[in-house]
Design a protein around this motif. Sequence first.
Motif, PDB file in Angstrom:
ATOM      1  N   LYS A  67      20.165 -36.637   7.653  1.00  0.00           N
ATOM      2  CA  LYS A  67      21.203 -37.687   7.671  1.00  0.00           C
ATOM      3  C   LYS A  67      21.918 -37.767   6.323  1.00  0.00           C
ATOM      4  CE  LYS A  67      22.195 -40.607  10.474  1.00  0.00           C
ATOM      5  NZ  LYS A  67      23.362 -40.485  11.393  1.00  0.00           N
ATOM      6  N   LEU A  68      21.193 -37.439   5.249  1.00  0.00           N
ATOM      7  CA  LEU A  68      21.832 -37.431   3.923  1.00  0.00           C
ATOM      8  C   LEU A  68      22.838 -36.280   3.832  1.00  0.00           C
ATOM      9  CD1 LEU A  68      18.775 -38.105   1.577  1.00  0.00           C
ATOM     10  CD2 LEU A  68      20.552 -39.728   2.268  1.00  0.00           C
ATOM     11  N   VAL A  69      22.521 -35.173   4.506  1.00  0.00           N
ATOM     12  CA  VAL A  69      23.434 -34.019   4.494  1.00  0.00           C
ATOM     13  C   VAL A  69      24.704 -34.352   5.276  1.00  0.00           C
ATOM     14  CG1 VAL A  69      23.684 -31.588   5.226  1.00  0.00           C
ATOM     15  CG2 VAL A  69      21.500 -32.404   4.323  1.00  0.00           C
ATOM     16  N   ASN A  70      24.554 -35.005   6.415  1.00  0.00           N
ATOM     17  CA  ASN A  70      25.728 -35.331   7.235  1.00  0.00           C
ATOM     18  C   ASN A  70      25.534 -36.696   7.903  1.00  0.00           C
ATOM     19  OD1 ASN A  70      27.828 -35.516   9.047  1.00  0.00           O
ATOM     20  ND2 ASN A  70      27.691 -33.371   9.731  1.00  0.00           N
ATOM     21  N   PRO A  71      26.050 -37.739   7.267  1.00  0.00           N
ATOM     22  CA  PRO A  71      25.839 -39.094   7.820  1.00  0.00           C
ATOM     23  C   PRO A  71      26.535 -39.303   9.161  1.00  0.00           C
ATOM     24  CG  PRO A  71      26.588 -39.176   5.514  1.00  0.00           C
ATOM     25  CD  PRO A  71      26.733 -37.769   5.965  1.00  0.00           C
ATOM     26  N   MET A  72      27.501 -38.457   9.497  1.00  0.00           N
ATOM     27  CA  MET A  72      28.213 -38.611  10.777  1.00  0.00           C
ATOM     28  C   MET A  72      27.463 -37.929  11.933  1.00  0.00           C
ATOM     29  SD  MET A  72      30.638 -40.376   9.861  1.00  0.00           S
ATOM     30  CE  MET A  72      31.693 -40.426  11.289  1.00  0.00           C
ATOM     31  N   ALA A  73      26.440 -37.164  11.599  1.00  0.00           N
ATOM     32  CA  ALA A  73      25.706 -36.436  12.643  1.00  0.00           C
ATOM     33  C   ALA A  73      24.676 -37.345  13.309  1.00  0.00           C
ATOM     34  CB  ALA A  73      25.001 -35.238  12.020  1.00  0.00           C
ATOM     35  N   THR A  74      24.321 -36.996  14.550  1.00  0.00           N
ATOM     36  CA  THR A  74      23.261 -37.726  15.259  1.00  0.00           C
ATOM     37  C   THR A  74      22.090 -36.768  15.483  1.00  0.00           C
ATOM     38  OG1 THR A  74      24.975 -38.913  16.437  1.00  0.00           O
ATOM     39  CG2 THR A  74      22.761 -39.072  17.355  1.00  0.00           C
ATOM     40  N   PHE A  75      20.901 -37.230  15.164  1.00  0.00           N
ATOM     41  CA  PHE A  75      19.704 -36.412  15.379  1.00  0.00           C
ATOM     42  C   PHE A  75      18.736 -37.196  16.250  1.00  0.00           C
ATOM     43  CE2 PHE A  75      21.487 -35.483  11.223  1.00  0.00           C
ATOM     44  CZ  PHE A  75      21.741 -34.123  11.330  1.00  0.00           C
ATOM     45  N   VAL A  76      18.314 -36.575  17.321  1.00  0.00           N
ATOM     46  CA  VAL A  76      17.393 -37.256  18.241  1.00  0.00           C
ATOM     47  C   VAL A  76      16.127 -36.412  18.355  1.00  0.00           C
ATOM     48  CG1 VAL A  76      17.084 -38.123  20.598  1.00  0.00           C
ATOM     49  CG2 VAL A  76      19.367 -38.137  19.555  1.00  0.00           C
TER      50      VAL A  76
END
Length: 355
Positions: A67-76
Amino acid sequence: MVSLSDIRNSNKSLQDLPPGIVAVFAGATSGVGLGTLKALAKYANAPRAYMIGRSKAKASHLIDKLKLVNPMATFVFIEGQFSLIKDVDKICDEIKKFETHIDILCMSPGYISLGGRQETPEGIETDLALQFYSRQRLLMNLLPLLERSSSPRVISILAAGFEGPLNKDDLECRKNYNLIKASRAAATMTDFMFEEFAKQHPTISFIHHYPGEVGTHFLDNTLASASGLLWLPAQIPRYTILPVYTHLMCITPDESGERTLFLATTTRFPPTTDHGTTGKVDGFVDRPYGVGVARSTVMKEGKGNGVYRANSNAETSKVNKMLDQYREEGMGKVVYDHTIGVFEKALSAETGNGN
Ligand SMILES: NC(=O)c1ccc[n+]([C@@H]2O[C@H](COP(=O)([O-])OP(=O)(O)OC[C@H]3O[C@@H](n4cnc5c(N)ncnc54)[C@H](OP(=O)(O)O)[C@@H]3O)[C@@H](O)[C@H]2O)c1
């Protein structure tokens, strides 16, 4: 050979795409899979990534970093025991609750045990389950979602170019099991399953990938699995040769991940279908200047079958006469029917844990 700078430039172009590439990863809690997930987070525009794994605590820690690398990404994170076919089915049901399409399916769970043949509660040899059967089950279940992507791609990170002979009467290597024979059989069966799936789903492209020598936990885990008389001989290289080998000979998991992301997104590996007016594309990113379309495993009158055996330089493996001979003998159908049979047996197995 595609240069690393071309690979990185290609990956950078992902930032210019509309948001929302959807990717499913099995085996991305470590190694090449994690490297690929990190590269997706680094380069893609607000991607949504599903991480299948067996430890929520480990995944939460990784997701915080991603999330620090890409705050716009979603990881589930989706928890399950990937070596079990029943768990793979449950994992797929979960994914289907959230998504109607998938663009990239990247599979890399793997483990080679020095402890000899060990079966899962469903009766499948564990290494083969991770390297082959569960991966194919995941793929089979997710094919309808992949079909809905504008550029669907499947990658199995394994051992393209290191295929070995198959015994039609013992594809699971039950007789005279050894880990090299089984791993090579898993590689060969991957090629044939992909070719059968590509016939049924010609808008999807399929890549069997050999990542080269990558400094992951893979060899360490293998040596750590030794027991009994093998224990001491395995510990010595583990703490002497292996660190030196990793340092001198291996690329990092992050670099391997960048290379794998390129495979997953470039038009160098198109599916067999000519898209015409369907709105689908041969890949999310155009090929680097001077880089052509790769050679599929089967070419007929200049047209490929959408299946590739590719290494870390995005080059395809040499034509393999043994595989050609097997194709003439109809091995694709034999492997496909066998694999479906193994799924059926696994689903009907009494596993005694509520599965
Ligand atoms: N590294 C290389 O040099 C190299 C070279 C050629 C081919 N490959 C192939 O590439 C693939 C990935 O290897 P890697 O180097 O990335 O290995 P790795 O760093 O050890 O990662 C392996 C992944 O598999 C998962 N896994 C292991 N045992 C499992 C089990 N019993 N149940 C469920 N998941 C399990 C791990 O999950 P946990 O985090 O939960 O342990 C991890 O996500 C393997 O199939 C390997 O054969 C690797």
